[in-house]
Enzyme design. Sequence first.
Site, mmCIF file in Angstrom:
data_model
loop_
_atom_site.group_PDB
_atom_site.id
_atom_site.type_symbol
_atom_site.label_atom_id
_atom_site.label_comp_id
_atom_site.label_asym_id
_atom_site.label_seq_id
_atom_site.Cartn_x
_atom_site.Cartn_y
_atom_site.Cartn_z
ATOM 1 N N ASP A 60 5.405 3.486 -14.534
ATOM 2 C CA ASP A 60 5.360 2.795 -13.239
ATOM 3 C C ASP A 60 3.990 2.157 -13.008
ATOM 4 O OD1 ASP A 60 7.651 2.844 -11.546
ATOM 5 O OD2 ASP A 60 7.439 5.009 -11.277
ATOM 6 N N GLN A 96 11.141 8.861 -8.934
ATOM 7 C CA GLN A 96 11.584 7.869 -7.952
ATOM 8 C C GLN A 96 10.990 8.180 -6.575
ATOM 9 O OE1 GLN A 96 13.324 5.164 -8.828
ATOM 10 N NE2 GLN A 96 13.383 4.347 -6.782
ATOM 11 N N LYS A 105 18.534 2.184 -13.516
ATOM 12 C CA LYS A 105 17.520 2.430 -14.551
ATOM 13 C C LYS A 105 18.151 3.124 -15.755
ATOM 14 C CE LYS A 105 13.811 2.270 -11.187
ATOM 15 N NZ LYS A 105 12.860 2.941 -10.288
HETATM 16 N N1 GUN Z 1 10.673 3.257 -5.278
HETATM 17 C C1 GUN Z 1 10.780 1.951 -5.006
HETATM 18 N N2 GUN Z 1 10.336 1.218 -6.044
HETATM 19 C C2 GUN Z 1 9.938 2.095 -6.990
HETATM 20 C C3 GUN Z 1 9.389 1.938 -8.294
HETATM 21 O O1 GUN Z 1 9.163 0.839 -8.795
HETATM 22 N N3 GUN Z 1 9.130 3.100 -8.951
HETATM 23 C C4 GUN Z 1 9.341 4.331 -8.410
HETATM 24 N N4 GUN Z 1 9.020 5.408 -9.130
HETATM 25 N N5 GUN Z 1 9.841 4.492 -7.204
HETATM 26 C C5 GUN Z 1 10.139 3.383 -6.505
#
Ligand code: GUN
Length: 283
Positions: free
Chosen positions: A119, A96, A52
Amino acid sequence: MAKLIDGKVISAAVKAEVAAETEELKKQGITPGLAVIIVGEDPASKVYVANKEKACQQMGFASFKYALPAETTQEELLELVKKLNEDPAVHGILCQLPLPRHLDEESVINTIVPEKDVDAFHPQNVGKIMIGNYDFLPCTPAGVMEMLKYENIDVNGKECVVIGRSNIVGKPMAMLLLHKNGTVTICHSRTKDLAEVCRRADILVAAVGRANFVTADMVKEGAVVIDVGINRLENGKLCGDVNFAEVEPKASYITPVPGGVGPMTIATLMKNTLTAAKKQNNL
Ligand code: GUN
């Protein structure tokens, strides 16, 4: 033989659009900023967060990483979120998941202001997705829809089966397919005769989190098979939820792992951060 849907190529196209628009935005003095919080040492989460950050750099975004120790308290984490909520240089906040078990994910999600919730996990954004009038698309499901669009796969009237009912993927995935007039079934661990239900699918989306879960007997000849899973095998190799070797000869289209849905999730996140930056500047 199935046509491979290449997430690397499609995500590059999406990201190129985001980067071009970001360049224009920066001429107006606005640099989109994404804050990413990671708590603890989960190796998969570390890889996702690094990817990211790398994407932010490619886009010309400002990226702010907060790597907190596993012992971080709920109060400390919420304090950080509240600080980022107030920070005008931060347009998107992502924590995350999963968090270490002593932390309450729901209260963290609820504390992120909906305008910065890139998200789309906040109940307000989830509600908007349900209604079909959204500011932010949920990253992974939106990435899947982008893949279908890129390949001119029409969802209208198709039998769509989603395996998995998580808030992150399964539920919003079903909703986006429904918005495109798919006839959608959500399967889960209590579904009776799962293989039989899956065999109805024109479009089958696997979001189970179990390596090689979808086998050839669960797939209709000519189905479109989308693999959302990212599982690490004992030999260190990545593998999806779909048994690729078995299923690929039956499918019309299939996504690989790695290089399928994964890069699309990040591309949507970049898109959402750009949208957030524009909205917060009344553009
Ligand atoms: N953990 C697995 N996929 C995601 C996601 O798309 N966003 C976040 N914040 N955590 C995750």
